[in-house]
Design an enzyme around this catalytic site. Structure first.
Site, PDB file in Angstrom:
ATOM      1  N   HIS A   1     -11.002   1.871  11.105  1.00  0.00           N
ATOM      2  CA  HIS A   1     -10.079   0.918  10.488  1.00  0.00           C
ATOM      3  C   HIS A   1      -8.622   1.244  10.842  1.00  0.00           C
ATOM      4  CE1 HIS A   1      -8.698  -1.953   7.458  1.00  0.00           C
ATOM      5  NE2 HIS A   1      -7.889  -1.013   6.984  1.00  0.00           N
TER       6      HIS A   1
ATOM      7  N   TRP B   1       0.844  -1.191   0.000  1.00  0.00           N
ATOM      8  CA  TRP B   1       0.000   0.000   0.000  1.00  0.00           C
ATOM      9  C   TRP B   1       0.879   1.241   0.000  1.00  0.00           C
ATOM     10  CZ3 TRP B   1      -5.107   1.379  -0.149  1.00  0.00           C
ATOM     11  CH2 TRP B   1      -6.031   0.332  -0.172  1.00  0.00           C
TER      12      TRP B   1
ATOM     13  N   ASP C   1     -11.731   7.873   7.488  1.00  0.00           N
ATOM     14  CA  ASP C   1     -12.954   8.306   8.164  1.00  0.00           C
ATOM     15  C   ASP C   1     -13.581   7.239   9.043  1.00  0.00           C
ATOM     16  OD1 ASP C   1     -12.778  10.783   6.903  1.00  0.00           O
ATOM     17  OD2 ASP C   1     -13.898  10.070   5.153  1.00  0.00           O
ATOM     18  N   THR C   2     -12.944   6.072   9.138  1.00  0.00           N
ATOM     19  CA  THR C   2     -13.514   4.976   9.923  1.00  0.00           C
ATOM     20  C   THR C   2     -12.494   4.508  10.971  1.00  0.00           C
ATOM     21  OG1 THR C   2     -12.648   3.203   8.526  1.00  0.00           O
ATOM     22  CG2 THR C   2     -14.750   4.202   7.845  1.00  0.00           C
TER      23      THR C   2
ATOM     24  N   ARG D   1       8.206  11.490   6.200  1.00  0.00           N
ATOM     25  CA  ARG D   1       8.942  10.510   6.999  1.00  0.00           C
ATOM     26  C   ARG D   1       9.527   9.375   6.161  1.00  0.00           C
ATOM     27  NH1 ARG D   1       5.253  13.158   9.542  1.00  0.00           N
ATOM     28  NH2 ARG D   1       5.383  13.588  11.761  1.00  0.00           N
TER      29      ARG D   1
ATOM     30  N   PHE E   1      10.899  -1.534  13.611  1.00  0.00           N
ATOM     31  CA  PHE E   1       9.521  -1.076  13.416  1.00  0.00           C
ATOM     32  C   PHE E   1       9.527   0.180  12.555  1.00  0.00           C
ATOM     33  CE2 PHE E   1       5.576   1.100  14.553  1.00  0.00           C
ATOM     34  CZ  PHE E   1       4.671   0.075  14.436  1.00  0.00           C
TER      35      PHE E   1
ATOM     36  N   PHE F   1      -1.154  -4.908   7.811  1.00  0.00           N
ATOM     37  CA  PHE F   1      -1.767  -5.970   8.609  1.00  0.00           C
ATOM     38  C   PHE F   1      -1.061  -7.313   8.398  1.00  0.00           C
ATOM     39  CE2 PHE F   1      -5.055  -9.131   9.582  1.00  0.00           C
ATOM     40  CZ  PHE F   1      -5.500  -8.672  10.823  1.00  0.00           C
TER      41      PHE F   1
END
Length: 156
Positions: free
Chosen positions: A89, A26, A86-87, A128, A114, A59
Site C-alpha cells: 500500500h 492522517w 506491512d503491505t 521532519r 511537495f 491520496f
C-alpha cells in the site's frame, strides 16, 4: 531538500499571492505541524491570503490541488505523510500522490510545494514535521519551494 547538497532557499517576498495549503488528515500530530510550518513560511513571505483545505489522506491531495489551481490559487502547498506498513500500500499511495501532484503542476502551471513525507516509521515523520524537537521542517521547506518557483515563473 534535506541532506547533503540541499540548497539554501530564502523565503521570497510574495505579497499578493493567493496560496492554498492542501493537507491530509492522517497522522494529525505530523500533518498539523506541517501546516504550522507552511503558515510560518507564508507569514515570513508576506502572504496573508491563504486557505487551508483538509482532505482525508495523501491520496486525495492531487485532486484537491487541481481544484485549488482551477479556483485561481497562485500556488499550492501539498502536505501529508505516508508511513510504511506491512503491505505494498505504501508504494502505491506514494507513487500515485507524487505522480498526481506533478501532473497537476505541469498541466496547470501552478507551483506545487511537495510536502508529503514518505517515511519508514513514526519517528522519521516526527523528525521532519517541524515540531520543537524535529531536525527538519518540511512544511516550511515545501512552502519556500513553491513560493520561490512562483516568483521565478512570474519573472519570465
Amino acid at each position: 531538500m534535506s541532506g547533503s547538497g540541499a540548497p539554501t532557499i530564502e523565503v521570497p517576498r510574495a505579497e499578493g499571492a493567493r496560496v492554498a495549503i492542501v493537507a491530509a488528515q492522517w497522522h494529525p500530530k505530523v500533518t498539523d505541524a506541517l501546516v504550522a510550518g507552511a503558515e510560518r513560511a507564508l507569514a515570513d513571505s508576506g502572504v496573508t491570503n491563504y486557505t487551508v483545505i483538509r482532505v482525508p489522506g495523501s491520496f486525495e491531495l492531487p485532486v484537491a490541488s487541481l481544484h485549488a489551481s482551477k479556483a485561481g490559487y497562485s500556488a499550492v502547498i501539498a502536505l501529508g505523510v505516508v508511513i510504511r506498513g506491512d503491505t505494498p500500500h505504501f508504494e502505491y499511495v506514494c507513487q500515485a500522490t507524487t505522480d498526481g501532484l506533478m501532473q497537476v503542476a505541469v498541466t496547470t502551471g501552478t507551483p506545487i510545494g511537495f510536502g508529503v513525507l514518505t517515511c519508514d516509521n513514526d519517528p522519521q515523520a516526527l523528525d521532519r514535521a517541524g515540531l520543537p524537537d524535529s531536525r527538519e521542517d518540511k512544511g516550511y521547506e515545501a512552502t519556500q519551494a513553491a513560493l520561490s518557483t512562483l516568483m521565478a515563473v512570474r519573472g519570465l
